[in-house]
Enzyme design. Structure first.
Site, short mmCIF file in Angstrom:
data_model
loop_
_atom_site.label_atom_id
_atom_site.label_comp_id
_atom_site.label_asym_id
_atom_site.label_seq_id
_atom_site.Cartn_x
_atom_site.Cartn_y
_atom_site.Cartn_z
N LYS A 62 0.80 -1.22 0.00
CA LYS A 62 0.00 0.00 0.00
C LYS A 62 0.84 1.28 0.00
O LYS A 62 0.30 2.35 -0.25
CB LYS A 62 -0.98 0.00 1.17
CG LYS A 62 -1.98 -1.13 1.16
CD LYS A 62 -2.85 -1.27 -0.08
CE LYS A 62 -3.57 -0.05 -0.51
NZ LYS A 62 -4.79 -0.37 -1.32
N SER A 282 -2.77 -12.50 3.72
CA SER A 282 -3.22 -12.34 2.33
C SER A 282 -2.19 -12.90 1.36
O SER A 282 -2.52 -13.30 0.24
CB SER A 282 -3.59 -10.88 2.01
OG SER A 282 -2.47 -10.11 1.68
N1 PMP Z 1 -3.47 -7.61 1.32
C1 PMP Z 1 -3.32 -6.79 2.36
C2 PMP Z 1 -2.61 -7.31 3.57
C3 PMP Z 1 -3.83 -5.49 2.29
O1 PMP Z 1 -3.68 -4.66 3.34
C4 PMP Z 1 -4.50 -5.06 1.12
C5 PMP Z 1 -5.04 -3.66 1.04
N2 PMP Z 1 -6.34 -3.50 1.57
C6 PMP Z 1 -4.66 -5.94 0.07
C7 PMP Z 1 -4.11 -7.21 0.21
C8 PMP Z 1 -5.43 -5.61 -1.17
O2 PMP Z 1 -4.83 -4.65 -1.99
P1 PMP Z 1 -5.72 -3.62 -2.83
O3 PMP Z 1 -6.30 -2.64 -1.85
O4 PMP Z 1 -4.76 -2.97 -3.77
O5 PMP Z 1 -6.79 -4.39 -3.51
#
Ligand code: PMP
Length: 322
Positions: A62, A282
């Site tokens: 991010k 994630s």
């Molecule tokens: N994984 C994590 C740990 C995140 O913090 C985020 C951001 N919300 C994402 C994935 C997803 O990324 P994006 O917001 O670009 O879809």
């Protein structure tokens, strides 16, 4: 007018030029790491690679979007010295805003669900951000609604705050179009065949997929999301039951996979033990999704994103499950 056009054509590297020793110039250009052990059963001509996004100075993917939205705000004149940056975030974008705010001299206020991890809250507070804790039952949608009502209730707040609105700001996905996607093409010499990414604000998936398809429309771009609204994949959205981000573009989705929290937890633990990659949940989910895609191939290069490090989730109990 001409000057304005030249200014808006500037990208992150140019804006930060002359600041080559700065913290913020280290955002992006993360390593692309090949997975070895967990992929051993795949056909020889199939490889999985992951972008190691915890190499960003704020510790997650991010940083890219936050920096690009802040630079775009400065360029457009919406973000001026003395204004407070405010947004709704489940954590990583907040940490990125807080770090960039501290480095560039802006106050930062963040609305986040009360149940965000204690590590995240501590990091945010120590970067000097002010936290507004919202109802955990309404998740990041509730945090977003709070910020919107704060800005709507008093017109003077519009002059006090800069609201990047990461769910609807094109500078979010453009960070990945100009950064992540371009880097993946360079790091694979254009040989990437499949791209897999999870959906939160959808900025990472949208911007990267759009870049890859601009280069070669045959590259398959596959999104994944949690299999239910009640899940443990922090940062991810279950789009069917959530507010769909304005920047989301379903036309870029060749396939969408649903990943269970349990399989992501297990894979996150395996990545540490079997690959030496201590990553967040994630990233575990991304690996589960990447393997599902890789198992259908006889040949190909699958690239995914490991968004952050496991250090950000140290207090989570899943580490102790066997
Ligand atoms: N994984 C994590 C740990 C995140 O913090 C985020 C951001 N919300 C994402 C994935 C997803 O990324 P994006 O917001 O670009 O879809």
């Amino acid at each position: 007018m001409a000057l304005k056009m030249i200014e808006t054509a500037l990208d992150q590297e140019e804006i930060l030029a002359g600041e080559s020793n700065s913290l913020l110039s280290r955002i992006g250009n993360t390593p692309l790491i090949r997975l070895h052990s967990i992929t051993a059963e795949l056909p020889k001509k199939v490889a999985i690679y992951a972008k190691a996004e915890w190499f960003n100075p704020g510790g997650s993917v991010k940083d890219r979007a936050a920096l690009n939205m802040i630079l775009a705000g400065e360029r457009s004149g919406q973000l001026t010295p003395g204004k407070t940056i405010i947004d709704a975030t489940s954590g990583n974008t907040g940490i990125a805003y807080a770090m960039i705010g501290a480095a560039r001299g802006y106050n930062v206020q963040l609305a986040l669900p009360k149940n965000a991890s204690p590590e995240r809250k501590k990091i945010l507070e120590n970067y000097g951000a002010e936290l507004i804790l919202t109802d955990p039952m309404s998740g990041t949608d509730g945090a977003q609604a709070y910020v919107k009502s704060l800005l709507a209730e008093n017109p003077a707040n519009r002059d006090r705050y800069f609201y990047p609105d990461q769910y609807n700001n094109p500078a979010n996905w453009e960070a990945h179009f100009n950064g992540t996607g371009r880097e993946i093409l360079a790091q694979t010499n254009g040989r990437v065949t499949h791209f897999v990414a999870g959906l939160g604000t959808t900025g990472t998936f949208t911007g990267t997929a759009r870049r890859l398809k601009t280069f070669d429309e045959n590259i398959k771009t596959i999104s994944f999301q949690p299999d239910s609204p009640y899940h443990g994949l922090e940062g991810m959205k279950h789009l069917e039951t959530a507010v769909v981000p304005g920047i989301y573009d379903p036309a870029l989705v060749d396939e969408n996979l649903e990943i269970t929290t349990e399989s992501a937890f297990e894979m996150t633990r395996r990545l540490a033990r079997e690959e030496g990659l201590f990553v967040g949940v994630s990233a575990g989910a991304a690996m589960v999704a990447a393997i599902k895609v890789a198992q259908t191939l006889e040949e190909g290069i699958v690239v995914t994103i490991f968004c952050d490090s496991g250090y950000r989730y140290l207090s989570d109990r899943f580490w102790d499950e066997k």
